[in-house]
Scaffold this motif. Sequence first.
Motif, PDB file in Angstrom:
ATOM      1  N   TYR A  75      -5.123  14.678  58.287  1.00 11.79           N
ATOM      2  CA  TYR A  75      -4.882  13.492  59.097  1.00 11.79           C
ATOM      3  C   TYR A  75      -3.604  12.759  58.695  1.00 11.79           C
ATOM      4  O   TYR A  75      -3.167  12.833  57.547  1.00 11.79           O
ATOM      5  CB  TYR A  75      -6.060  12.517  58.967  1.00 11.79           C
ATOM      6  N   ASN A  76      -3.032  12.054  59.657  1.00  8.12           N
ATOM      7  CA  ASN A  76      -2.057  11.026  59.344  1.00  8.12           C
ATOM      8  C   ASN A  76      -2.837   9.775  58.959  1.00  8.12           C
ATOM      9  O   ASN A  76      -3.952   9.546  59.464  1.00  8.12           O
ATOM     10  CB  ASN A  76      -1.168  10.731  60.552  1.00  8.12           C
ATOM     11  N   PHE A  77      -2.263   8.946  58.104  1.00  7.37           N
ATOM     12  CA  PHE A  77      -3.027   7.791  57.642  1.00  7.37           C
ATOM     13  C   PHE A  77      -2.112   6.684  57.134  1.00  7.37           C
ATOM     14  O   PHE A  77      -0.942   6.905  56.805  1.00  7.37           O
ATOM     15  CB  PHE A  77      -4.000   8.201  56.532  1.00  7.37           C
ATOM     16  N   VAL A  78      -2.694   5.498  57.077  1.00  6.14           N
ATOM     17  CA  VAL A  78      -2.095   4.375  56.359  1.00  6.14           C
ATOM     18  C   VAL A  78      -3.181   3.814  55.445  1.00  6.14           C
ATOM     19  O   VAL A  78      -4.333   3.664  55.856  1.00  6.14           O
ATOM     20  CB  VAL A  78      -1.557   3.281  57.307  1.00  6.14           C
ATOM     21  N   ARG A  79      -2.797   3.546  54.228  1.00  3.48           N
ATOM     22  CA  ARG A  79      -3.756   3.035  53.252  1.00  3.48           C
ATOM     23  C   ARG A  79      -3.821   1.509  53.332  1.00  3.48           C
ATOM     24  O   ARG A  79      -2.796   0.851  53.507  1.00  3.48           O
ATOM     25  CB  ARG A  79      -3.347   3.474  51.848  1.00  3.48           C
ATOM     26  N   THR A  80      -5.012   0.959  53.231  1.00  6.38           N
ATOM     27  CA  THR A  80      -5.146  -0.497  53.213  1.00  6.38           C
ATOM     28  C   THR A  80      -5.086  -0.971  51.758  1.00  6.38           C
ATOM     29  O   THR A  80      -5.352  -0.192  50.837  1.00  6.38           O
ATOM     30  CB  THR A  80      -6.480  -0.960  53.837  1.00  6.38           C
ATOM     31  N   PRO A  81      -4.783  -2.246  51.539  1.00  2.00           N
ATOM     32  CA  PRO A  81      -4.761  -2.760  50.166  1.00  2.00           C
ATOM     33  C   PRO A  81      -6.134  -3.203  49.677  1.00  2.00           C
ATOM     34  O   PRO A  81      -6.256  -3.741  48.574  1.00  2.00           O
ATOM     35  CB  PRO A  81      -3.816  -3.965  50.282  1.00  2.00           C
ATOM     36  N   PHE A  82      -7.166  -2.964  50.488  1.00  2.00           N
ATOM     37  CA  PHE A  82      -8.497  -3.480  50.160  1.00  2.00           C
ATOM     38  C   PHE A  82      -9.318  -2.458  49.371  1.00  2.00           C
ATOM     39  O   PHE A  82      -9.235  -1.254  49.619  1.00  2.00           O
ATOM     40  CB  PHE A  82      -9.237  -3.861  51.438  1.00  2.00           C
ATOM     41  N   LYS A  83     -10.115  -2.954  48.450  1.00  2.00           N
ATOM     42  CA  LYS A  83     -10.983  -2.120  47.623  1.00  2.00           C
ATOM     43  C   LYS A  83     -12.448  -2.470  47.893  1.00  2.00           C
ATOM     44  O   LYS A  83     -12.795  -3.638  48.116  1.00  2.00           O
ATOM     45  CB  LYS A  83     -10.686  -2.320  46.135  1.00  2.00           C
ATOM     46  N   GLU A  84     -13.275  -1.449  47.855  1.00  2.00           N
ATOM     47  CA  GLU A  84     -14.720  -1.621  47.991  1.00  2.00           C
ATOM     48  C   GLU A  84     -15.361  -1.505  46.613  1.00  2.00           C
ATOM     49  O   GLU A  84     -15.017  -0.606  45.839  1.00  2.00           O
ATOM     50  CB  GLU A  84     -15.303  -0.567  48.935  1.00  2.00           C
ATOM     51  N   THR A  85     -16.285  -2.403  46.299  1.00  2.00           N
ATOM     52  CA  THR A  85     -16.903  -2.476  44.978  1.00  2.00           C
ATOM     53  C   THR A  85     -18.280  -1.825  44.980  1.00  2.00           C
ATOM     54  O   THR A  85     -19.126  -2.142  45.825  1.00  2.00           O
ATOM     55  CB  THR A  85     -17.037  -3.939  44.522  1.00  2.00           C
ATOM     56  N   TRP A  86     -18.501  -0.925  44.023  1.00  3.87           N
ATOM     57  CA  TRP A  86     -19.791  -0.243  43.896  1.00  3.87           C
ATOM     58  C   TRP A  86     -20.745  -1.037  43.016  1.00  3.87           C
ATOM     59  O   TRP A  86     -20.341  -1.735  42.090  1.00  3.87           O
ATOM     60  CB  TRP A  86     -19.611   1.149  43.308  1.00  3.87           C
ATOM     61  N   GLY A  87     -22.014  -0.897  43.342  1.00  4.23           N
ATOM     62  CA  GLY A  87     -23.048  -1.547  42.551  1.00  4.23           C
ATOM     63  C   GLY A  87     -24.404  -1.052  42.996  1.00  4.23           C
ATOM     64  O   GLY A  87     -24.529   0.039  43.568  1.00  4.23           O
ATOM     65  N   VAL A  88     -25.425  -1.864  42.775  1.00  4.28           N
ATOM     66  CA  VAL A  88     -26.781  -1.427  43.079  1.00  4.28           C
ATOM     67  C   VAL A  88     -27.578  -2.577  43.683  1.00  4.28           C
ATOM     68  O   VAL A  88     -27.439  -3.738  43.283  1.00  4.28           O
ATOM     69  CB  VAL A  88     -27.470  -0.894  41.801  1.00  4.28           C
TER      70      VAL A  88
END
Length: 296
Positions: free
Chosen positions: A155-168
Amino acid sequence: MEFRVLKYFLMVAREENITHAAELLHITQPTLSRQLIQLEDELGVKLFQRSRHRIILTEAGMLLRRRAEEIVSLTEKAREELQFETAQLTGKISIGSGELKTSRFLAELIASFHEEYPQVHFELYSGNSDNIKERIDRGILDIGLLVEPVDISKYNFVRTPFKETWGVLVNEDSELAGKKEVTPEELSRFPVIMSQREMVQNELLNWFGDYSDRIQNVVSGNLQYNLAAMARCHLGNVITLEMNSSYEGLQFIPFKPRLESGTVLVWKKSQIFSRAASAFISHAKQYLSGIHNDYN
């Protein structure tokens, strides 16, 4: 195989009754029955099991239903795209997204585009990264917002500056409840519920490290709402991304050490897009460029 007959077939498959389907299609029952028999003869397979009050699909019928839905969807999508060669940008853009905090960014992106092109309609599909990639590959979706880890080599893509946080997600009566963070050793003592995506599972095993062989994965799935219902029944703690939502009786605890995943906006390489989708991709690149500059 005519497009019209495929739509007849899908209506009968949905209604499970030829009389009802014929009424909805505004044709006679004998005409509809004859079209279905001719379709079976043309394909050389039996599509329906018939009884006095209803008909159900055979295995061949279920396969044709999946393919017919794809054909009808793509045909209607192509028709819409070809109809909108006007000065005012119009049309439909199909976007897939996971259940993410970054969905807020997607909403803002769509809102900013809609302000400039109010005649464009958006169709949103929710699923995990694998579901979305499959639909992009089949041409059903134009664009996808994916959470890593994910293979985007096609794919072509653009990366976002946002991060997703893992947890429970844990029950409020759990031994883990009230903690500010949870470690691999602490979490490994309890059954868990996690994503069904293999790449995500591998990422999580790396986070567990030396405790990975102790994991008791009792349920896997792809939508947090359903997995939260499993947690309420004390089947396990849900390993998931932090969301801008809450579930009664459950609380989210982030991982320690912290585990984050990036997000990317992707579209198929060498794809011929509608004017609306092309304009949206250009808009997204410019929009994200501005956001990245703000972050730097």
